[in-house]
Design an enzyme around this catalytic site. Structure first.
Site, PDB file in Angstrom:
ATOM      1  N   ASP A  49       0.828  -1.204   0.000  1.00 17.02           N
ATOM      2  CA  ASP A  49       0.000   0.000   0.000  1.00 17.02           C
ATOM      3  C   ASP A  49       0.865   1.258   0.000  1.00 17.02           C
ATOM      4  O   ASP A  49       0.357   2.378  -0.128  1.00 17.02           O
ATOM      5  CB  ASP A  49      -0.999   0.000   1.154  1.00 17.02           C
ATOM      6  CG  ASP A  49      -0.344  -0.083   2.524  1.00 17.02           C
ATOM      7  OD1 ASP A  49       0.896  -0.187   2.598  1.00 17.02           O
ATOM      8  OD2 ASP A  49      -1.085  -0.052   3.532  1.00 17.02           O
ATOM      9  N   SER A  50       2.175   1.070   0.072  1.00 14.65           N
ATOM     10  CA  SER A  50       3.114   2.180  -0.133  1.00 14.65           C
ATOM     11  C   SER A  50       2.913   2.820  -1.499  1.00 14.65           C
ATOM     12  O   SER A  50       3.355   3.952  -1.738  1.00 14.65           O
ATOM     13  CB  SER A  50       4.556   1.685   0.003  1.00 14.65           C
ATOM     14  OG  SER A  50       4.779   0.533  -0.802  1.00 14.65           O
ATOM     15  N   ASP A  88      -1.032  -6.098  -0.337  1.00 16.50           N
ATOM     16  CA  ASP A  88      -1.430  -5.516   0.944  1.00 16.50           C
ATOM     17  C   ASP A  88      -2.939  -5.331   1.028  1.00 16.50           C
ATOM     18  O   ASP A  88      -3.578  -4.933   0.049  1.00 16.50           O
ATOM     19  CB  ASP A  88      -0.797  -4.134   1.111  1.00 16.50           C
ATOM     20  CG  ASP A  88       0.423  -4.141   2.011  1.00 16.50           C
ATOM     21  OD1 ASP A  88       0.544  -5.049   2.855  1.00 16.50           O
ATOM     22  OD2 ASP A  88       1.256  -3.231   1.879  1.00 16.50           O
ATOM     23  N   LYS A 118      -1.215  -9.402   2.679  1.00 13.71           N
ATOM     24  CA  LYS A 118      -0.468  -8.951   3.861  1.00 13.71           C
ATOM     25  C   LYS A 118      -1.351  -8.056   4.712  1.00 13.71           C
ATOM     26  O   LYS A 118      -2.083  -7.219   4.188  1.00 13.71           O
ATOM     27  CB  LYS A 118       0.812  -8.207   3.471  1.00 13.71           C
ATOM     28  CG  LYS A 118       1.644  -7.731   4.688  1.00 13.71           C
ATOM     29  CD  LYS A 118       3.034  -7.287   4.291  1.00 13.71           C
ATOM     30  CE  LYS A 118       3.062  -5.900   3.690  1.00 13.71           C
ATOM     31  NZ  LYS A 118       2.672  -4.838   4.666  1.00 13.71           N
ATOM     32  N   GLU A 120      -1.221  -5.547   8.248  1.00 20.88           N
ATOM     33  CA  GLU A 120      -0.466  -4.904   9.318  1.00 20.88           C
ATOM     34  C   GLU A 120      -1.055  -5.389  10.632  1.00 20.88           C
ATOM     35  O   GLU A 120      -2.128  -4.952  11.053  1.00 20.88           O
ATOM     36  CB  GLU A 120      -0.532  -3.384   9.191  1.00 20.88           C
ATOM     37  CG  GLU A 120       0.286  -2.875   8.013  1.00 20.88           C
ATOM     38  CD  GLU A 120       0.488  -1.376   8.031  1.00 20.88           C
ATOM     39  OE1 GLU A 120       0.225  -0.740   9.071  1.00 20.88           O
ATOM     40  OE2 GLU A 120       0.919  -0.839   6.995  1.00 20.88           O
ATOM     41  N   GLU A 187       9.289  -4.191  10.653  1.00 25.24           N
ATOM     42  CA  GLU A 187       9.707  -2.874  10.169  1.00 25.24           C
ATOM     43  C   GLU A 187      10.140  -1.956  11.298  1.00 25.24           C
ATOM     44  O   GLU A 187       9.473  -1.832  12.320  1.00 25.24           O
ATOM     45  CB  GLU A 187       8.569  -2.200   9.384  1.00 25.24           C
ATOM     46  CG  GLU A 187       8.955  -0.825   8.856  1.00 25.24           C
ATOM     47  CD  GLU A 187       7.983  -0.243   7.856  1.00 25.24           C
ATOM     48  OE1 GLU A 187       8.233   0.877   7.378  1.00 25.24           O
ATOM     49  OE2 GLU A 187       6.972  -0.907   7.546  1.00 25.24           O
TER      50      GLU A 187
END
Length: 275
Positions: A49-50, A88, A118, A120, A187
């Site tokens: 999602d970056s 993501d 993915k 978070e 991270e």
């Protein structure tokens, strides 16, 4: 009956087998041409999602939508044939409950064809991870610095620097691993914490700003290629494409304004009759 050939992609089993072995290589990809270039060199391509910040110019990943993730996931799947592709789940697509997470994860996998998603994964998300894994959806966890939580954390900052934070990050890792995550991204944590987590969990860990103590590494490809004028502390630049692109654009502009481009070599001409 027609025959169908399929290139063998990396699987969850392949990733699991890398625990404690040759480090896993993961890079971000958001489009088909880039995915095709990176594909032979990577075990995993992450449609992160970056992309909201890197491609769309958003100030954070919070504004990224399901539609954006699916569009870019489809593009990457067209370009990659060997690496596992992980997409993501964007902010707001899984937090409410396990059923919401399942429906959105199914949509991503069906519409993109990716191999995993993915999340978070704060400790609260363990239920969602278990729910997805039990229903056949491979999940990669993400602990430590969680970009989707910057409004709570007060920005992008390293995690695990106090005892309370350290305990929380370790708890996040345990929860994700126990829930069935096949891999965990760590991270923005110190080396000793990354090493402790990597030693404790049975699944591979992939670090970003988390030292070489992890089972693999990931970077945002555009950071690695030097496309931005600012480089995070944890990034090593392997190229300076910002300078290359700037120079090329300047030369092109100069040639156009001086009528040097297009030249004879780039211009179509009328064919002579009979030729």
């Amino acid at each position: 009956m027609s025959k169908q050939t399929q290139t063998t992609r990396k699987t969850v089993k392949d990733i699991a087998a890398a625990k404690g072995a040759t480090p896993l290589v993961m890079l971000t990809a958001y489009d088909a041409p880039t995915a095709a270039i990176l594909d032979p060199h990577c075990d995993i391509l992450l449609v992160g999602d970056s992309l909201g910040m890197v491609v769309h110019g958003l100030p954070s990943t919070v504004g990224v939508t399901m539609e954006m993730m699916i569009l870019h996931g489809q593009a990457v799947m067209r370009g990659a044939s060997q690496a596992m592709v992980v997409v993501d789940m964007p902010f707001g697509s899984y937090e409410t409950n396990a059923d919401q997470a399942f429906l959105n994860a199914v949509r991503i996998m069906k519409e993109t064809g990716c191999q995993a998603i993915k999340i978070e994964s704060g400790a609260y998300a363990a239920g969602q991870i278990a729910h997805l894994v039990e229903r056949g959806i491979p999940v990669m966890g993400h602990i430590g610095l969680r970009p989707q939580a910057i409004n709570v954390d007060g920005g992008f900052r390293a995690k695990g620097r106090t005892e309370d934070e350290r305990d929380r990050v370790i708890a996040e890792a345990r929860a994700a691993a126990d829930a069935g995550a096949f891999c965990i991204v760590i991270e923005g944590v110190a080396e000793d914490l990354a090493a402790a987590i990597t030693a404790e969990v049975s699944c591979p860990t992939i670090g970003i700003g988390a030292s070489a103590a992890c089972d693999g590494q990931v970077l945002v490809t555009q950071d690695m290629l030097g496309l931005f004028d600012w480089t995070p502390k944890f990034v090593r630049r392997y190229a300076d494409l910002r300078e290359v692109v700037d120079k090329a654009a300047a030369e092109y502009a100069a040639d156009v304004r001086a009528r040097r481009f297009p030249g004879t070599a780039e211009t179509y001409s009328l064919r002579k009759q009979g030729s």
